[in-house]
Design a protein around this motif. Structure first.
Motif, mmCIF file in Angstrom:
data_model
loop_
_atom_site.group_PDB
_atom_site.id
_atom_site.type_symbol
_atom_site.label_atom_id
_atom_site.label_comp_id
_atom_site.label_asym_id
_atom_site.label_seq_id
_atom_site.Cartn_x
_atom_site.Cartn_y
_atom_site.Cartn_z
ATOM 1 N N LYS A 68 0.833 -1.200 0.000
ATOM 2 C CA LYS A 68 0.000 0.000 0.000
ATOM 3 C C LYS A 68 0.874 1.258 0.000
ATOM 4 O O LYS A 68 0.638 2.206 -0.750
ATOM 5 C CB LYS A 68 -0.924 -0.021 1.238
ATOM 6 C CG LYS A 68 -2.129 0.880 1.109
ATOM 7 C CD LYS A 68 -3.110 0.653 2.248
ATOM 8 C CE LYS A 68 -3.940 -0.615 2.082
ATOM 9 N NZ LYS A 68 -4.902 -0.829 3.178
ATOM 10 N N ASN A 72 1.307 3.992 -3.081
ATOM 11 C CA ASN A 72 1.053 5.416 -2.827
ATOM 12 C C ASN A 72 2.225 6.278 -3.301
ATOM 13 O O ASN A 72 2.024 7.365 -3.843
ATOM 14 C CB ASN A 72 0.794 5.633 -1.337
ATOM 15 C CG ASN A 72 0.241 7.015 -1.036
ATOM 16 O OD1 ASN A 72 0.716 7.712 -0.155
ATOM 17 N ND2 ASN A 72 -0.755 7.450 -1.796
ATOM 18 N N GLY A 135 -5.476 3.341 -4.424
ATOM 19 C CA GLY A 135 -4.392 2.462 -4.859
ATOM 20 C C GLY A 135 -4.747 1.582 -6.038
ATOM 21 O O GLY A 135 -3.991 0.693 -6.413
#
Lengths: 216, 216
Positions: A68, A72, A135
């Motif tokens: 994640k 990002n 995402g």
DNA sequence: TAATAAATTTAGACCTGTCTAAATTTATTG
DNA sequence: CAATAAATTTAGACAGGTCTAAATTTATTA
């Protein structure tokens, strides 16, 4: 949050994971321009933080949290690249280093507003998909020009090599994102190809064809 | 070029130099949220690089080179703040922390293009002047509201306190950059003031008046 | 002006992230 | 499958930037 070095490691692990389930210490050292021993040290820290799965001698993979964070950073990188090209008129070969710095600006609110300001672009200047604020992104199913046959063709939608030299070469040949190309001829001797675009005929090497991605 | 820490020291020395010829170790430690001993260490490094004039126990000042670097950082800070407010719709109390990061993005070409993109703004969202690409800027001759008398007034052009709390308070009272205000009354007891704007009457404390800057 | 207080610097330590060199583990191959 | 090669990790060191505690210098004041 995480340090600059940690973010760069996560990003690199992510990129190397695209073509493999596990990433080796040496692969990372090469990509990050550092030594294997430094990589090992950092891997221990990232494992400690539960951002990667790490077993000594067995390579690493990202945990859900680590992925994640990596996505990002990539979202930020690509949105800033888009900004630099579309709003500040930089060329596609000029923006990488700046985006490497900008991707570490921490505020997510900033990046979400930048996203909105640019009306939620889906691809960066090199054709790479831009993850949305959750995402998520579509994986374009692109093929290298080198893989198609005579009289086949498509629209240029991406590159595999992001080097300045390659991008500048393509720019000079007008082989840029959105251009429609057809393979007119393949030279057997060296596998170079003659491409037909709307306004001209261009001969490119196998190497160039290999790194140029099109949608059929 | 210079490290993040070095840039922050130069910037702080610059800001503290506005009201003095020499800056003390303790002043710097307070502003940078660090210890005097850490400051001393860094001052040695900056002196070694000839970015500051430093004699132990005697305080520091910037050299011409050091000042140039400091002004450039301030230019970046203020241009990014302008961008965040004018293009991304942030409020003037939200942008400081983000600009603290963005000011360290190294590319001058980027900042010059950002400047052009925004059409060369002369003041940031708090009314502070933005140095041009040569480091030049006009010093606005502003006065605190607290220094003027009854029936006098002017246009709000800046603030001395940049804290979130202060800026939010002003925003709520609609005492923002560009507003025309006149002093209607001064309460002798606590020196609070009653201000008349186009649409309303507002009472502000001496403290607030002291930090609100107007052009006559 | 001598004593005390305040400011500043020095000494020694720590943490992050890196390195080289040596040790260890895994992979390869004769 | 033993020997070698390749990959990886460990050990120990170092630079940047910070800290605490102690020493030193400057400022203040009785």
């Amino acid at each position: 949050m995480n340090t600059l070095a940690e973010e760069n490691y996560l990003k690199s692990i992510y990129h190397l994971s695209v073509n493999a389930t596990s990433v080796s210490t040496n692969q990372l050292a090469a990509l990050l321009n550092t030594k294997a021993s430094s990589v090992t040290d950092m891997l221990k820290k990232l494992a400690e933080k539960e951002l990667i799965n790490y077993t000594p001698y067995q390579g690493v993979s990202l945990t859900a949290t680590g992925e994640k964070i990596a996505v990002n950073i990539i979202r930020k990188h690509r949105l800033w690249e888009y900004f630099l090209v579309e709003k500040l008129d930089f060329k596609w070969d000029q923006v990488h280093e700046m985006a490497e710095e900008l991707e570490h600006i921490s505020s997510n609110e900033l990046i979400d507003r930048l996203d909105k300001f640019m009306e939620y672009p889906k691809f960066d200047p090199h054709g790479d998909p831009i993850p949305d604020c959750n995402g998520l992104f579509k994986i374009h199913n692109l093929k290298p020009v080198s893989s198609i046959g005579i009289n086949e063709g498509g629209v240029i939608c991406g590159v595999r090599d992001h080097s300045k030299a390659y991008l500048q070469y393509l720019e000079k040949q007008s082989l840029t994102i959105g251009k429609k190309v057809t393979v007119a001829e393949i030279i057997e001797f060296d596998h170079s190809m003659i491409l037909q675009t709307e306004d001209k005929t261009i001969q490119i090497s196998r190497d160039v064809a290999n790194n140029l991605l099109i949608a059929l």
